[in-house]
Design a protein around this motif. Structure first.
Motif, PDB file in Angstrom:
ATOM      1  N   TYR A  69       5.318  11.583   3.785  1.00  0.00           N
ATOM      2  CA  TYR A  69       4.978  10.840   2.569  1.00  0.00           C
ATOM      3  C   TYR A  69       3.500  10.438   2.550  1.00  0.00           C
ATOM      4  O   TYR A  69       2.891  10.340   1.477  1.00  0.00           O
ATOM      5  CB  TYR A  69       5.865   9.603   2.437  1.00  0.00           C
ATOM      6  N   ASN A  70       2.941  10.214   3.705  1.00  0.00           N
ATOM      7  CA  ASN A  70       1.512   9.878   3.768  1.00  0.00           C
ATOM      8  C   ASN A  70       0.648  11.017   3.216  1.00  0.00           C
ATOM      9  O   ASN A  70      -0.401  10.791   2.611  1.00  0.00           O
ATOM     10  CB  ASN A  70       1.113   9.560   5.207  1.00  0.00           C
TER      11      ASN A  70
ATOM     12  N   LEU B 277       7.090  17.519  -9.073  1.00  0.00           N
ATOM     13  CA  LEU B 277       6.982  16.448  -8.076  1.00  0.00           C
ATOM     14  C   LEU B 277       7.073  15.089  -8.748  1.00  0.00           C
ATOM     15  O   LEU B 277       6.447  14.839  -9.781  1.00  0.00           O
ATOM     16  CB  LEU B 277       5.652  16.569  -7.328  1.00  0.00           C
ATOM     17  N   ASP B 278       7.861  14.194  -8.181  1.00  0.00           N
ATOM     18  CA  ASP B 278       8.030  12.857  -8.744  1.00  0.00           C
ATOM     19  C   ASP B 278       6.673  12.148  -8.824  1.00  0.00           C
ATOM     20  O   ASP B 278       5.857  12.234  -7.907  1.00  0.00           O
ATOM     21  CB  ASP B 278       8.994  12.056  -7.865  1.00  0.00           C
TER      22      ASP B 278
ATOM     23  N   LYS C  13       2.622  10.490  -3.871  1.00  0.00           N
ATOM     24  CA  LYS C  13       1.182  10.760  -3.854  1.00  0.00           C
ATOM     25  C   LYS C  13       0.642  10.418  -2.471  1.00  0.00           C
ATOM     26  O   LYS C  13       1.268   9.644  -1.719  1.00  0.00           O
ATOM     27  CB  LYS C  13       0.460   9.941  -4.914  1.00  0.00           C
ATOM     28  N   PRO C  14      -0.499  10.973  -2.068  1.00  0.00           N
ATOM     29  CA  PRO C  14      -1.069  10.643  -0.753  1.00  0.00           C
ATOM     30  C   PRO C  14      -1.291   9.141  -0.623  1.00  0.00           C
ATOM     31  O   PRO C  14      -1.721   8.475  -1.570  1.00  0.00           O
ATOM     32  CB  PRO C  14      -2.388  11.425  -0.737  1.00  0.00           C
TER      33      PRO C  14
ATOM     34  N   LYS D   8       0.802  -1.215   0.000  1.00  0.00           N
ATOM     35  CA  LYS D   8       0.000   0.000   0.000  1.00  0.00           C
ATOM     36  C   LYS D   8       0.840   1.271   0.000  1.00  0.00           C
ATOM     37  O   LYS D   8       0.525   2.245  -0.717  1.00  0.00           O
ATOM     38  CB  LYS D   8      -0.941  -0.020   1.207  1.00  0.00           C
ATOM     39  N   ALA D   9       1.891   1.318   0.805  1.00  0.00           N
ATOM     40  CA  ALA D   9       2.698   2.538   0.917  1.00  0.00           C
ATOM     41  C   ALA D   9       3.628   2.727  -0.273  1.00  0.00           C
ATOM     42  O   ALA D   9       4.032   3.860  -0.580  1.00  0.00           O
ATOM     43  CB  ALA D   9       3.511   2.519   2.219  1.00  0.00           C
TER      44      ALA D   9
END
Length: 626
Positions: A563-564, A573-574, A578-579, A451-452
């Protein structure tokens, strides 16, 4: 076993018995996976070298080195005897030339048991055809009276041969035996014809050295990073009973370790240590590089060393400063990156501007806000005139003195051995230890690769994991800094236990504004590279706070939260940022996983660092009068 002599003038051609000439029936066991207990002590005796000097045999058993001892005579022609021993040793000599672990730790001695014919001159001529490096000695004795006690001690039976008429021949009957002797002058193995194989002997030698008390063998490793902590440990700082336990550099004690054992067997989870063709690692280079790394005299005013930004007990980073501070308190622009596992990186510095450790070292040496030396020549001249460096460069680099190249090569050789693995994660993921990770860390791993999406940049391989893609990314942190995007107020500690929200306007009035930093763009001048920074490895990340290129995040939880939330939005932005939509528990689990990446050899490396001299100025140094 085989008889190693011509029995008579009518003797038949002996059968080839040695696997060295054909092929061994099995591969030798991997070095370090078995033990070779001492068999007995290696005997001493009176010998003569090829220059005719009378010496003791033990004088050729160098301290810290494994010795391979054979007994031969130069006129032997038995394929299973002296020629076999010499051929095997010659092959070993060729192999260890390209083996950084053994190159400086393995020597060979061949002693003749024919003192009548094998004079020093004969042994010099015999050895000339085999000796390519200075690690093989050919010896003889003055007489049989000197020789016999040595042969008896090594249980080496030798009988002179006679023909059918009773005439003495220039040949002997003997059983081939070759002895592996450890640095303590103990016999660790004895090889007969059937076992005299270069691969086996080399692995035996490595096994002996890896089991030595100075080598960081697994049994000697400290399993937790108990030595790693900030110098001024502030736990309880807000209480009235707080007493600092900061430790003076002068009070630290360490224990030197032979880190080059990792060249043979890197810690679990890490690949083999890469080495440049033009700078293979040797013990002499590593010891010299270690001395240079901790020597404060390499700075302009003799007060600042590499280790004062890359502090061993602070993860070879600096836990107490977000931004590095150099000579005389001059501020830098970025956080001190860790140098754990830096051997594997192809991009160095946060902006990736260097590609080799040999080149990288000169940046800090010459930077005004780091070690502040005025020129390359000034550094070289200073080292050349410091007495305790006399002869060290020449010994490490085959007669070459200190230069821009050799200084970089020495420090790079030391830094390449600062590898750390065999973490709880490694033992669980690569070692199959089901209980090496707790449940939170296991859940964190699932998030990390799922997920992360952390694994997209902090990569994990099938057999090893560096936890970095060695690439450059824009996460928005550099953009936020450049644009001055900050909250209206910031929580700050103003007294022990007392925090206040301070207005950014007040903060701005009390210090210098940060120097602009646009990352990789400064190297390439490509606008698309603005605010790109190098992906750090996550190994030992629990030891290397604060985080990001500017040290803006103090804890791993803050990093996960950053990062979350998807970093900081900007036009470059890379795409990977993303959220994430992680819950609080999931964020905590990710932190638990990252905390499982601390290697179990950290204290071994730190204690070795503590044992290094720090370069106190003495009256003999060129700058003493200044």
């Amino acid at each position: 076993m085989a008889r190693s002599a011509t029995q008579s003038s009518t003797a038949v051609e002996p059968t080839v018995l040695a696997p060295f000439y054909t092929k061994a029936l099995y591969d030798p066991p991997e070095a370090g996976t078995y033990e070779l207990p001492p068999i007995g002590m290696a005997a001493d005796g009176n010998v003569i070298d090829t220059k005719g000097n009378k010496r003791r045999l033990h004088e050729f058993f160098s301290d810290g080195k494994v010795i391979l001892l054979s007994f031969i005579y130069s006129t032997c022609n038995d394929v299973n005897g002296c020629p076999l021993a010499t051929a095997v040793m010659y092959e070993i000599q060729k192999r260890i030339r390209n083996d950084p672990f053994l190159r400086d730790r393995f020597e060979m001695v061949s002693l003749s048991f024919d003192p009548i014919y094998d004079t020093p001159e004969v042994m010099a001529l015999y050895g000339k055809g085999y000796t390519k490096d200075n690690n093989w000695r050919f010896l003889t004795t003055a007489s049989n009276d000197d020789l016999q006690p040595i042969l008896d001690s090594y249980q080496q039976s030798v009988i002179r041969d006679y023909d059918e008429n009773g005439k003495e021949l220039a040949s002997f009957s003997h059983i081939l035996r070759v002895f592996l002797i450890d640095p303590e002058k103990r016999i660790r193995n004895i090889y007969s014809v059937s076992f005299l194989n270069p691969g086996l002997i080399i692995n035996d030698a490595k096994t002996v050295l890896m089991s030595d008390s100075q080598a960081p063998a697994e049994d000697n490793l400290v399993k937790v990073a108990s030595l790693s902590r900030p110098g001024d440990y502030k736990v309880g700082y807000e209480t009235k009973d707080y007493v600092t336990n900061s430790q003076s550099v002068a009070d630290r004690t360490g224990k030197e370790a032979d880190l080059s054992a990792y060249l043979v067997k890197p810690p679990l989870g890490l690949p083999a240590i890469p080495q440049p063709e033009n700078n293979p690692i040797t013990q002499a280079k590593v010891q010299l590089g270690r001395k240079l790394f901790y020597d404060r005299r390499l700075s302009l005013n003799n007060t600042f060393s590499c280790a004062m930004c890359h502090i061993p007990e602070q993860g070879f980073s600096n836990n107490e400063l977000a931004i590095a501070v150099g000579l005389e308190g001059r501020s830098g622009r970025r956080n001190s990156p860790t140098i754990y596992n830096v051997a594997y990186l192809k991009k160095l510095f946060h902006d990736g501007r260097e590609e080799s450790l040999e080149q990288q070292v000169w940046g800090p040496l010459l930077a005004f806000n780091e070690m502040a030396n005025p020129s390359v020549g000034a550094v070289i001249s200073k080292i050349r005139n410091i007495p305790d460096y006399k002869g060290l460069f020449e010994a490490a680099f085959d007669g070459r003195g200190v230069s821009m190249e050799t200084l970089g090569m020495a420090i790079a050789s030391y830094e390449r051995l600062l590898v750390s693995g065999n973490s709880p994660f490694d033992r669980w993921y690569y070692g199959g230890e089901k209980n090496a990770l707790n449940d939170a860390a296991k859940r964190g791993f699932d998030l990390f690769v799922g997920k992360a999406g952390c694994v997209s940049c902090h990569t994990i391989g099938e057999k090893s994991a560096l936890f970095t893609d060695d690439a450059m990314h824009n996460t928005g942190m550099g953009y936020r800094e450049s644009m001055g995007i900050k909250p209206e107020s910031q929580k700050m500690l103003v007294a022990p236990g007392i925090y206040m929200n301070i207005s950014q306007d007040i903060i701005a009035e009390t210090g210098f504004q940060p120097i602009g930093d646009v990352g990789l763009y400064e190297v390439t001048q490509n606008p698309a590279d603005r605010w790109k920074y190098h992906t750090p490895s996550l190994r030992n990340v629990a030891l290397t706070a604060p985080y990001m290129h500017n040290g803006a995040l103090s804890t791993l939880r803050e990093v996960v939260d950053f990062y979350n939330e998807g970093g900081v939005e900007n036009e470059l932005l890379d795409v990977l940022i993303k959220p994430l939509g992680l819950t609080d528990r999931e964020c905590d689990d990710l932190v638990a996983f990252m905390e499982s990446l601390t290697g179990d050899n950290v204290d071994t490396i730190v204690a070795d660092a503590f044992a290094a001299p720090i370069g106190d100025l003495t009256k003999e140094d060129p700058d003493w009068a200044h």
